[in-house]
Structure formats: C-alpha cells, structure tokens
Design a protein around this motif. Sequence first.
Motif, PDB file in Angstrom:
ATOM      1  N   SER A   1       0.822  -1.207   0.000  1.00 20.72           N
ATOM      2  CA  SER A   1       0.000   0.000   0.000  1.00 20.72           C
ATOM      3  C   SER A   1       0.856   1.257   0.000  1.00 20.72           C
ATOM      4  O   SER A   1       1.735   1.425   0.851  1.00 20.72           O
ATOM      5  CB  SER A   1      -0.909   0.014   1.235  1.00 20.72           C
ATOM      6  N   GLY A   2       0.562   2.148  -0.936  1.00 17.35           N
ATOM      7  CA  GLY A   2       1.208   3.448  -0.981  1.00 17.35           C
ATOM      8  C   GLY A   2       0.693   4.402   0.082  1.00 17.35           C
ATOM      9  O   GLY A   2       1.233   5.502   0.236  1.00 17.35           O
ATOM     10  N   ARG A   3      -0.327   3.995   0.812  1.00 17.09           N
ATOM     11  CA  ARG A   3      -0.800   4.807   1.941  1.00 17.09           C
ATOM     12  C   ARG A   3       0.066   4.598   3.171  1.00 17.09           C
ATOM     13  O   ARG A   3       0.216   5.495   3.994  1.00 17.09           O
ATOM     14  CB  ARG A   3      -2.248   4.443   2.294  1.00 17.09           C
ATOM     15  N   TYR A   4       0.614   3.399   3.292  1.00 15.04           N
ATOM     16  CA  TYR A   4       1.273   3.020   4.536  1.00 15.04           C
ATOM     17  C   TYR A   4       2.780   2.881   4.431  1.00 15.04           C
ATOM     18  O   TYR A   4       3.442   2.689   5.437  1.00 15.04           O
ATOM     19  CB  TYR A   4       0.669   1.705   5.056  1.00 15.04           C
ATOM     20  N   ARG A   5       3.331   2.933   3.229  1.00 10.26           N
ATOM     21  CA  ARG A   5       4.785   2.870   3.093  1.00 10.26           C
ATOM     22  C   ARG A   5       5.219   3.771   1.948  1.00 10.26           C
ATOM     23  O   ARG A   5       4.439   4.052   1.017  1.00 10.26           O
ATOM     24  CB  ARG A   5       5.259   1.437   2.837  1.00 10.26           C
ATOM     25  N   GLU A   6       6.449   4.246   2.034  1.00  8.43           N
ATOM     26  CA  GLU A   6       7.021   5.015   0.947  1.00  8.43           C
ATOM     27  C   GLU A   6       7.406   4.055  -0.171  1.00  8.43           C
ATOM     28  O   GLU A   6       8.139   3.086   0.055  1.00  8.43           O
ATOM     29  CB  GLU A   6       8.249   5.787   1.441  1.00  8.43           C
TER      30      GLU A   6
ATOM     31  N   ALA B   1      10.731  12.302  -8.522  1.00 10.15           N
ATOM     32  CA  ALA B   1      11.224  13.522  -7.882  1.00 10.15           C
ATOM     33  C   ALA B   1      10.065  14.345  -7.330  1.00 10.15           C
ATOM     34  O   ALA B   1      10.152  14.910  -6.228  1.00 10.15           O
ATOM     35  CB  ALA B   1      12.044  14.341  -8.878  1.00 10.15           C
ATOM     36  N   ALA B   2       8.966  14.415  -8.071  1.00 10.16           N
ATOM     37  CA  ALA B   2       7.790  15.133  -7.585  1.00 10.16           C
ATOM     38  C   ALA B   2       7.203  14.458  -6.353  1.00 10.16           C
ATOM     39  O   ALA B   2       6.775  15.129  -5.392  1.00 10.16           O
ATOM     40  CB  ALA B   2       6.741  15.219  -8.695  1.00 10.16           C
ATOM     41  N   TYR B   3       7.179  13.134  -6.381  1.00  9.48           N
ATOM     42  CA  TYR B   3       6.710  12.354  -5.219  1.00  9.48           C
ATOM     43  C   TYR B   3       7.563  12.654  -3.999  1.00  9.48           C
ATOM     44  O   TYR B   3       7.047  12.949  -2.906  1.00  9.48           O
ATOM     45  CB  TYR B   3       6.776  10.876  -5.599  1.00  9.48           C
ATOM     46  N   GLN B   4       8.880  12.630  -4.158  1.00 13.52           N
ATOM     47  CA  GLN B   4       9.786  12.919  -3.052  1.00 13.52           C
ATOM     48  C   GLN B   4       9.635  14.352  -2.552  1.00 13.52           C
ATOM     49  O   GLN B   4       9.681  14.610  -1.336  1.00 13.52           O
ATOM     50  CB  GLN B   4      11.230  12.673  -3.493  1.00 13.52           C
ATOM     51  N   GLU B   5       9.433  15.278  -3.460  1.00 18.58           N
ATOM     52  CA  GLU B   5       9.265  16.683  -3.076  1.00 18.58           C
ATOM     53  C   GLU B   5       8.055  16.868  -2.164  1.00 18.58           C
ATOM     54  O   GLU B   5       8.105  17.588  -1.160  1.00 18.58           O
ATOM     55  CB  GLU B   5       9.128  17.550  -4.327  1.00 18.58           C
ATOM     56  N   MET B   6       6.965  16.198  -2.494  1.00 19.83           N
ATOM     57  CA  MET B   6       5.763  16.312  -1.659  1.00 19.83           C
ATOM     58  C   MET B   6       5.948  15.638  -0.310  1.00 19.83           C
ATOM     59  O   MET B   6       5.521  16.162   0.724  1.00 19.83           O
ATOM     60  CB  MET B   6       4.556  15.740  -2.413  1.00 19.83           C
ATOM     61  N   LEU B   7       6.596  14.481  -0.296  1.00 23.29           N
ATOM     62  CA  LEU B   7       6.837  13.812   0.983  1.00 23.29           C
ATOM     63  C   LEU B   7       7.687  14.682   1.900  1.00 23.29           C
ATOM     64  O   LEU B   7       7.419  14.804   3.105  1.00 23.29           O
ATOM     65  CB  LEU B   7       7.521  12.461   0.755  1.00 23.29           C
TER      66      LEU B   7
ATOM     67  N   ALA C   1       0.927  13.828   2.895  1.00 19.69           N
ATOM     68  CA  ALA C   1       0.650  12.422   3.202  1.00 19.69           C
ATOM     69  C   ALA C   1       1.014  11.529   2.016  1.00 19.69           C
ATOM     70  O   ALA C   1       0.829  11.906   0.852  1.00 19.69           O
ATOM     71  CB  ALA C   1      -0.825  12.241   3.546  1.00 19.69           C
ATOM     72  N   ARG C   2       1.505  10.333   2.316  1.00 25.76           N
ATOM     73  CA  ARG C   2       1.886   9.390   1.266  1.00 25.76           C
ATOM     74  C   ARG C   2       0.722   9.078   0.336  1.00 25.76           C
ATOM     75  O   ARG C   2       0.905   8.917  -0.870  1.00 25.76           O
ATOM     76  CB  ARG C   2       2.424   8.097   1.893  1.00 25.76           C
ATOM     77  N   GLU C   3      -0.488   8.990   0.893  1.00 21.87           N
ATOM     78  CA  GLU C   3      -1.632   8.620   0.053  1.00 21.87           C
ATOM     79  C   GLU C   3      -1.984   9.708  -0.940  1.00 21.87           C
ATOM     80  O   GLU C   3      -2.621   9.433  -1.957  1.00 21.87           O
ATOM     81  CB  GLU C   3      -2.841   8.291   0.929  1.00 21.87           C
ATOM     82  N   VAL C   4      -1.567  10.932  -0.673  1.00 23.67           N
ATOM     83  CA  VAL C   4      -1.777  12.037  -1.608  1.00 23.67           C
ATOM     84  C   VAL C   4      -0.615  12.114  -2.595  1.00 23.67           C
ATOM     85  O   VAL C   4      -0.819  12.215  -3.804  1.00 23.67           O
ATOM     86  CB  VAL C   4      -1.938  13.375  -0.855  1.00 23.67           C
ATOM     87  N   ALA C   5       0.600  12.042  -2.084  1.00 19.10           N
ATOM     88  CA  ALA C   5       1.787  12.201  -2.929  1.00 19.10           C
ATOM     89  C   ALA C   5       1.882  11.117  -3.998  1.00 19.10           C
ATOM     90  O   ALA C   5       2.380  11.365  -5.101  1.00 19.10           O
ATOM     91  CB  ALA C   5       3.038  12.186  -2.055  1.00 19.10           C
ATOM     92  N   ARG C   6       1.385   9.934  -3.709  1.00 22.16           N
ATOM     93  CA  ARG C   6       1.518   8.825  -4.665  1.00 22.16           C
ATOM     94  C   ARG C   6       0.751   9.067  -5.960  1.00 22.16           C
ATOM     95  O   ARG C   6       0.957   8.350  -6.948  1.00 22.16           O
ATOM     96  CB  ARG C   6       1.035   7.528  -4.024  1.00 22.16           C
ATOM     97  N   ALA C   7      -0.139  10.045  -5.989  1.00 21.38           N
ATOM     98  CA  ALA C   7      -0.961  10.289  -7.179  1.00 21.38           C
ATOM     99  C   ALA C   7      -0.120  10.641  -8.405  1.00 21.38           C
ATOM    100  O   ALA C   7      -0.580  10.470  -9.537  1.00 21.38           O
ATOM    101  CB  ALA C   7      -1.981  11.394  -6.898  1.00 21.38           C
ATOM    102  N   VAL C   8       1.105  11.114  -8.207  1.00 23.74           N
ATOM    103  CA  VAL C   8       1.929  11.494  -9.360  1.00 23.74           C
ATOM    104  C   VAL C   8       2.695  10.314  -9.941  1.00 23.74           C
ATOM    105  O   VAL C   8       3.335  10.448 -10.988  1.00 23.74           O
ATOM    106  CB  VAL C   8       2.937  12.604  -8.969  1.00 23.74           C
TER     107      VAL C   8
END
Length: 243
Positions: A100-105, A154-160, A165-172
Amino acid sequence: MTDDGAEMRFLDDVTVELVKHSASDTDVLWAARVSTAGEQSLEEVGTDPERSKGLINFLMRDRHGSPFEHNSMTFFVSAPIFVFREFHRHRVGWSYNEESGRYRELRPDFYVPGTERKLVQQGRPGKYVFVEGSPEQHKVVTEVMEASYRQSYAAYQEMLEAGIAREVARAVLPVGLFSSMYATCNARSLMHFLSLRTKSEQARVPSFPQREIEMVAEKMEAAWARLMPLTHAAFVASGRVAP
C-alpha cells in the motif's frame, strides 16, 4: 540515487515466487472419488497419482472442474502496477493482498521494456499484431520512460519532504512503477488465468495477452507444473481450457 538514498532501478522482468502450497495431483483424485466411494475415498489420499492419471485426464476432458479446487498455492509477485490492474480482473478463486502506498514510501523501481519486447502494434482492434521495434524506437522508449520516471518520482519525493501524506503524494506516480502482492489460488482458478493470459499454439481458444502479464503467467505455470505435473499435462492436452 534519490533524495532518500534509494537507488532508482529500471527493470525489464517480473518476479514470481511460490511461497507456500498444498497442491498435488493426489488432491484431485480423492476429491473426485468421494462422489462414488464416499468415506472410502480417504484411502486415495496417499495413493500414487500415476496409477490414476486417466481419471485426471477424464475430469479435464469432460470439464468436471470442482476436484481441481481442493488445493492451494500462494505466490509472491512483483510487477508493474499496470499488470496488477489486469490481474485483479481475475476474482473467482483468487485472493490478493498488495503493498500500500498509503502506509509505506514506495520504492523507485520502474518498468522499461527489454529489447526483446515487441513495440509496434499493427492492424485494427481484434485483428492487430505486435511486431519488433527498431533500435531507434527502443532507444526512444527507454529514454522517454526513464526521464518520465525520474521526474514523477522527484515530484513524489518533493511532496513527501514537504509533509504531504503518502496517500496524496503517490498520485503522481505512473503505472510503470513496480508493486508487490501475494496472490493465492487453486489449480482450477490458475488454469482459467493461464487460458487467458498466455498465448500458445496448443490452445483451443486463442488468447492475446499483454506481454507483461504473460511473463507473470509463464512463471506461475512453471511452478504449478512442478507441483501437479499430471494435472498440468492434462490441461495442455485438453487445449488449455480450464475445466
């Protein structure tokens, strides 16, 4: 390397591991014989299936499917997300648990087709074929995919790093990202999966799977064939039609 030290990987293959099983040709025999032998069918639990492979062939040929359900196999699968979206269409006789991208990077592992992957589609829907790509086309695929993956991760890492939240950042993140899951099935449900997700000249009904899910199916079939060789042989002999 990414900002968190994880190494970005570009992979052209999938991983399939049989992690647990209770599956043998004998399972088919005692399940089938209870219909005529009742409690005496328990005597078949330890029998040599080679003596009864004719029964397995009969069950497969005449599509008496339920005896093939009394077994279990659990696979660990690591593959691109787009493979899992197709895989989860198979619901009867399957159980899934995916990371799950909600619970782990999520790790930066991405799919890039190997040079043997056919790239060009020719023809109209229902009658198209795939043909080899040119070296130039493979170069474009590799360069464009890798650049896109680097940008999205890189966009994912920038948001983290900004506390999103991981569940939001994973959208990219793209569907070429690798995910992992456990998939549990029985032989009957696996045969149905294989009948649709592999392409074989021995198949009575042709199928045209996407190559990447076929790669998963081929590895699963190889593991299952070692566990239940008589059942697998009967499946192939029957035209790869699930009972």
